[in-house]
Scaffold this motif. Sequence first.
Motif, PDB file in Angstrom:
ATOM      1  N   ARG A  51       0.828  -1.209   0.000  1.00  0.00           N
ATOM      2  CA  ARG A  51       0.000   0.000   0.000  1.00  0.00           C
ATOM      3  C   ARG A  51       0.863   1.261   0.000  1.00  0.00           C
ATOM      4  O   ARG A  51       0.503   2.271  -0.614  1.00  0.00           O
ATOM      5  CB  ARG A  51      -0.936  -0.006   1.199  1.00  0.00           C
ATOM      6  N   VAL A  52       1.988   1.210   0.696  1.00  0.00           N
ATOM      7  CA  VAL A  52       2.907   2.355   0.676  1.00  0.00           C
ATOM      8  C   VAL A  52       3.345   2.645  -0.757  1.00  0.00           C
ATOM      9  O   VAL A  52       3.335   3.793  -1.208  1.00  0.00           O
ATOM     10  CB  VAL A  52       4.135   2.090   1.571  1.00  0.00           C
ATOM     11  N   MET A  53       3.715   1.594  -1.485  1.00  0.00           N
ATOM     12  CA  MET A  53       4.174   1.784  -2.858  1.00  0.00           C
ATOM     13  C   MET A  53       3.031   2.217  -3.775  1.00  0.00           C
ATOM     14  O   MET A  53       3.228   2.981  -4.717  1.00  0.00           O
ATOM     15  CB  MET A  53       4.815   0.496  -3.370  1.00  0.00           C
ATOM     16  N   GLY A  54       1.828   1.715  -3.496  1.00  0.00           N
ATOM     17  CA  GLY A  54       0.684   2.118  -4.310  1.00  0.00           C
ATOM     18  C   GLY A  54       0.387   3.601  -4.180  1.00  0.00           C
ATOM     19  O   GLY A  54       0.185   4.302  -5.177  1.00  0.00           O
ATOM     20  N   TRP A  55       0.365   4.086  -2.944  1.00  0.00           N
ATOM     21  CA  TRP A  55       0.144   5.516  -2.740  1.00  0.00           C
ATOM     22  C   TRP A  55       1.307   6.341  -3.290  1.00  0.00           C
ATOM     23  O   TRP A  55       1.107   7.447  -3.814  1.00  0.00           O
ATOM     24  CB  TRP A  55      -0.040   5.811  -1.256  1.00  0.00           C
ATOM     25  N   SER A  56       2.519   5.816  -3.173  1.00  0.00           N
ATOM     26  CA  SER A  56       3.687   6.522  -3.715  1.00  0.00           C
ATOM     27  C   SER A  56       3.619   6.610  -5.228  1.00  0.00           C
ATOM     28  O   SER A  56       4.046   7.611  -5.830  1.00  0.00           O
ATOM     29  CB  SER A  56       4.974   5.818  -3.283  1.00  0.00           C
ATOM     30  N   LEU A  57       3.069   5.577  -5.861  1.00  0.00           N
ATOM     31  CA  LEU A  57       2.885   5.605  -7.320  1.00  0.00           C
ATOM     32  C   LEU A  57       1.956   6.746  -7.713  1.00  0.00           C
ATOM     33  O   LEU A  57       2.233   7.510  -8.651  1.00  0.00           O
ATOM     34  CB  LEU A  57       2.319   4.269  -7.783  1.00  0.00           C
ATOM     35  N   LEU A  58       0.846   6.883  -6.982  1.00  0.00           N
ATOM     36  CA  LEU A  58      -0.077   7.986  -7.259  1.00  0.00           C
ATOM     37  C   LEU A  58       0.595   9.333  -7.012  1.00  0.00           C
ATOM     38  O   LEU A  58       0.420  10.283  -7.792  1.00  0.00           O
ATOM     39  CB  LEU A  58      -1.314   7.845  -6.377  1.00  0.00           C
ATOM     40  N   ALA A  59       1.374   9.420  -5.931  1.00  0.00           N
ATOM     41  CA  ALA A  59       2.093  10.665  -5.652  1.00  0.00           C
ATOM     42  C   ALA A  59       3.052  11.008  -6.781  1.00  0.00           C
ATOM     43  O   ALA A  59       3.199  12.177  -7.154  1.00  0.00           O
ATOM     44  CB  ALA A  59       2.857  10.540  -4.330  1.00  0.00           C
ATOM     45  N   GLY A  60       3.703   9.988  -7.356  1.00  0.00           N
ATOM     46  CA  GLY A  60       4.625  10.228  -8.460  1.00  0.00           C
ATOM     47  C   GLY A  60       3.938  10.792  -9.684  1.00  0.00           C
ATOM     48  O   GLY A  60       4.470  11.694 -10.355  1.00  0.00           O
ATOM     49  N   VAL A  61       2.752  10.290  -9.996  1.00  0.00           N
ATOM     50  CA  VAL A  61       1.992  10.826 -11.135  1.00  0.00           C
ATOM     51  C   VAL A  61       1.655  12.294 -10.895  1.00  0.00           C
ATOM     52  O   VAL A  61       1.770  13.137 -11.793  1.00  0.00           O
ATOM     53  CB  VAL A  61       0.712  10.000 -11.363  1.00  0.00           C
ATOM     54  N   CYS A  62       1.242  12.622  -9.657  1.00  0.00           N
ATOM     55  CA  CYS A  62       0.934  14.014  -9.325  1.00  0.00           C
ATOM     56  C   CYS A  62       2.187  14.896  -9.407  1.00  0.00           C
ATOM     57  O   CYS A  62       2.124  16.034  -9.891  1.00  0.00           O
ATOM     58  CB  CYS A  62       0.329  14.099  -7.928  1.00  0.00           C
ATOM     59  N   LEU A  63       3.320  14.374  -8.938  1.00  0.00           N
ATOM     60  CA  LEU A  63       4.566  15.138  -9.041  1.00  0.00           C
ATOM     61  C   LEU A  63       4.937  15.380 -10.497  1.00  0.00           C
ATOM     62  O   LEU A  63       5.457  16.446 -10.844  1.00  0.00           O
ATOM     63  CB  LEU A  63       5.690  14.397  -8.322  1.00  0.00           C
ATOM     64  N   GLY A  64       4.683  14.391 -11.357  1.00  0.00           N
ATOM     65  CA  GLY A  64       4.947  14.583 -12.774  1.00  0.00           C
ATOM     66  C   GLY A  64       4.133  15.735 -13.333  1.00  0.00           C
ATOM     67  O   GLY A  64       4.633  16.552 -14.119  1.00  0.00           O
ATOM     68  N   GLY A  65       2.862  15.819 -12.941  1.00  0.00           N
ATOM     69  CA  GLY A  65       2.043  16.954 -13.369  1.00  0.00           C
ATOM     70  C   GLY A  65       2.567  18.267 -12.832  1.00  0.00           C
ATOM     71  O   GLY A  65       2.551  19.289 -13.525  1.00  0.00           O
ATOM     72  N   ALA A  66       3.056  18.258 -11.578  1.00  0.00           N
ATOM     73  CA  ALA A  66       3.613  19.479 -10.994  1.00  0.00           C
ATOM     74  C   ALA A  66       4.871  19.914 -11.733  1.00  0.00           C
ATOM     75  O   ALA A  66       5.099  21.105 -11.966  1.00  0.00           O
ATOM     76  CB  ALA A  66       3.917  19.264  -9.510  1.00  0.00           C
ATOM     77  N   ILE A  67       5.710  18.951 -12.129  1.00  0.00           N
ATOM     78  CA  ILE A  67       6.935  19.272 -12.875  1.00  0.00           C
ATOM     79  C   ILE A  67       6.582  19.865 -14.234  1.00  0.00           C
ATOM     80  O   ILE A  67       7.195  20.840 -14.687  1.00  0.00           O
ATOM     81  CB  ILE A  67       7.811  18.023 -13.038  1.00  0.00           C
ATOM     82  N   LEU A  68       5.589  19.296 -14.895  1.00  0.00           N
ATOM     83  CA  LEU A  68       5.164  19.828 -16.192  1.00  0.00           C
ATOM     84  C   LEU A  68       4.580  21.227 -16.053  1.00  0.00           C
ATOM     85  O   LEU A  68       4.672  22.042 -16.971  1.00  0.00           O
ATOM     86  CB  LEU A  68       4.124  18.898 -16.818  1.00  0.00           C
ATOM     87  N   THR A  69       3.977  21.502 -14.908  1.00  0.00           N
ATOM     88  CA  THR A  69       3.361  22.813 -14.704  1.00  0.00           C
ATOM     89  C   THR A  69       4.387  23.888 -14.371  1.00  0.00           C
ATOM     90  O   THR A  69       4.384  24.967 -14.959  1.00  0.00           O
ATOM     91  CB  THR A  69       2.333  22.737 -13.565  1.00  0.00           C
ATOM     92  N   LYS A  70       5.266  23.611 -13.416  1.00  0.00           N
ATOM     93  CA  LYS A  70       6.162  24.663 -12.924  1.00  0.00           C
ATOM     94  C   LYS A  70       7.529  24.122 -12.548  1.00  0.00           C
ATOM     95  O   LYS A  70       8.164  24.630 -11.610  1.00  0.00           O
ATOM     96  CB  LYS A  70       5.505  25.349 -11.721  1.00  0.00           C
ATOM     97  N   GLY A  71       8.010  23.103 -13.210  1.00  0.00           N
ATOM     98  CA  GLY A  71       9.343  22.619 -12.924  1.00  0.00           C
ATOM     99  C   GLY A  71       9.435  21.973 -11.545  1.00  0.00           C
ATOM    100  O   GLY A  71       8.547  21.241 -11.125  1.00  0.00           O
ATOM    101  N   LEU A  72      10.514  22.272 -10.835  1.00  0.00           N
ATOM    102  CA  LEU A  72      10.802  21.594  -9.579  1.00  0.00           C
ATOM    103  C   LEU A  72      10.272  22.314  -8.339  1.00  0.00           C
ATOM    104  O   LEU A  72      10.428  21.809  -7.232  1.00  0.00           O
ATOM    105  CB  LEU A  72      12.325  21.411  -9.444  1.00  0.00           C
ATOM    106  N   SER A  73       9.648  23.467  -8.506  1.00  0.00           N
ATOM    107  CA  SER A  73       9.175  24.205  -7.329  1.00  0.00           C
ATOM    108  C   SER A  73       8.077  23.443  -6.601  1.00  0.00           C
ATOM    109  O   SER A  73       8.057  23.388  -5.357  1.00  0.00           O
ATOM    110  CB  SER A  73       8.677  25.595  -7.735  1.00  0.00           C
ATOM    111  N   GLY A  74       7.152  22.842  -7.348  1.00  0.00           N
ATOM    112  CA  GLY A  74       6.093  22.062  -6.719  1.00  0.00           C
ATOM    113  C   GLY A  74       6.637  20.854  -5.979  1.00  0.00           C
ATOM    114  O   GLY A  74       6.154  20.502  -4.895  1.00  0.00           O
ATOM    115  N   VAL A  75       7.662  20.212  -6.552  1.00  0.00           N
ATOM    116  CA  VAL A  75       8.294  19.063  -5.896  1.00  0.00           C
ATOM    117  C   VAL A  75       8.920  19.494  -4.575  1.00  0.00           C
ATOM    118  O   VAL A  75       8.795  18.796  -3.557  1.00  0.00           O
ATOM    119  CB  VAL A  75       9.354  18.434  -6.819  1.00  0.00           C
ATOM    120  N   ALA A  76       9.584  20.642  -4.572  1.00  0.00           N
ATOM    121  CA  ALA A  76      10.221  21.133  -3.345  1.00  0.00           C
ATOM    122  C   ALA A  76       9.187  21.457  -2.272  1.00  0.00           C
ATOM    123  O   ALA A  76       9.369  21.123  -1.097  1.00  0.00           O
ATOM    124  CB  ALA A  76      11.062  22.369  -3.662  1.00  0.00           C
ATOM    125  N   ILE A  77       8.091  22.089  -2.665  1.00  0.00           N
ATOM    126  CA  ILE A  77       7.053  22.452  -1.700  1.00  0.00           C
ATOM    127  C   ILE A  77       6.442  21.201  -1.074  1.00  0.00           C
ATOM    128  O   ILE A  77       6.258  21.114   0.143  1.00  0.00           O
ATOM    129  CB  ILE A  77       5.972  23.314  -2.388  1.00  0.00           C
TER     130      ILE A  77
END
Length: 243
Positions: A51-77
Motif C-alpha cells: 500500500r505504501v508503494m501504491g500511494w507513492s505511485l499515485l504521488a509520483g503521477v501528481c509530481l509529474g504533473g507538478a513538474i510539467l506545470t512549474k518545474g521543480l518548485s512544486g516538488v520542493a514544496i
Amino acid sequence: RGGWLAGIFYATLSLPIGLMQTPVHDLALVPFTNGALLAFWRAARSTMTRRVMGWSLLAGVCLGGAILTKGLSGVAIVGLACATVLLIERRIRVAVVLGGALALMIGVAVAAPWFVAMEQAHPGYLEYYLLERHVLGFTTATQRHGRSAWHYYLPVVLGGGLPWILYAPFTTAGWRPRGSDPITERGFGDATRLGWSLLLTGTLFLSFSRSKLLTYALPLFPAIALLAAVAWLAWQQRSGDHP
C-alpha cells in the motif's frame, strides 16, 4: 464535513478568487501538489509495503504533473511539507523513504517526454530551464522577478489568505478545543500538522528564492483553508458555540 468546509474556504480566499479569471498555468499546481501531499500522507500511514508503494505511485503521477506545470518548485514544496510531517510524527521508515524515491522517479518519467521534445525542438532548452530558471533563479537575482524583497510573500500569504487565515491561530493546542472523542482529536491533530507544515515550510522556501511572483504561492493556500476548517469544526462541536 471538514473537506466540504475546506473546499468552501479555499474557493473564497482572496488570492484564489482574484486569479480565477486569470489565464495563468500556475493554477494547475494546486491540484497536483495537493494530490501528491494526500498520497504521501496516506503512504506514511499504511502498514503494508504494498500500500505504501501504491500511494507513492499515485504521488509520483501528481509530481509529474507538478513538474510539467512549474518545474521543480512544486516538488520542493511537497517534499518539504511531507518531510516535516514525517519528522514530527516520527514516521520515517525504509518503506516510506523508498516510496518517496519511487514517486520522484515516476514524476521525472512522466515529465521527461515533454522536456526531451522541447530540447529537440529548441537545443539548449534544458540548460536554460534547469540551470538558469531553477538554479540561478533560486540563488541569484539574474532572472525575471529576481529583485523583490525577502519578505515579498508575507503580505501575499496574509492578505491573499483573508478572511480565513484569521482562523489559523485557533488551531494551536492552547486555543483550540479538544476533539469530543479520540478519533476526532486525532483528525484535528493530523490536519493541523499538515496544514502548518505546508504553510510555513512553503512560505520559507519561496522567501529564500531570489525569483518571486505571487502566483508561485498558490499551492500554499489550501493549507489556510484546511486550518480554518479545523478551527471551525473544533469550536462547532462545543454546545452553544457558533464559529
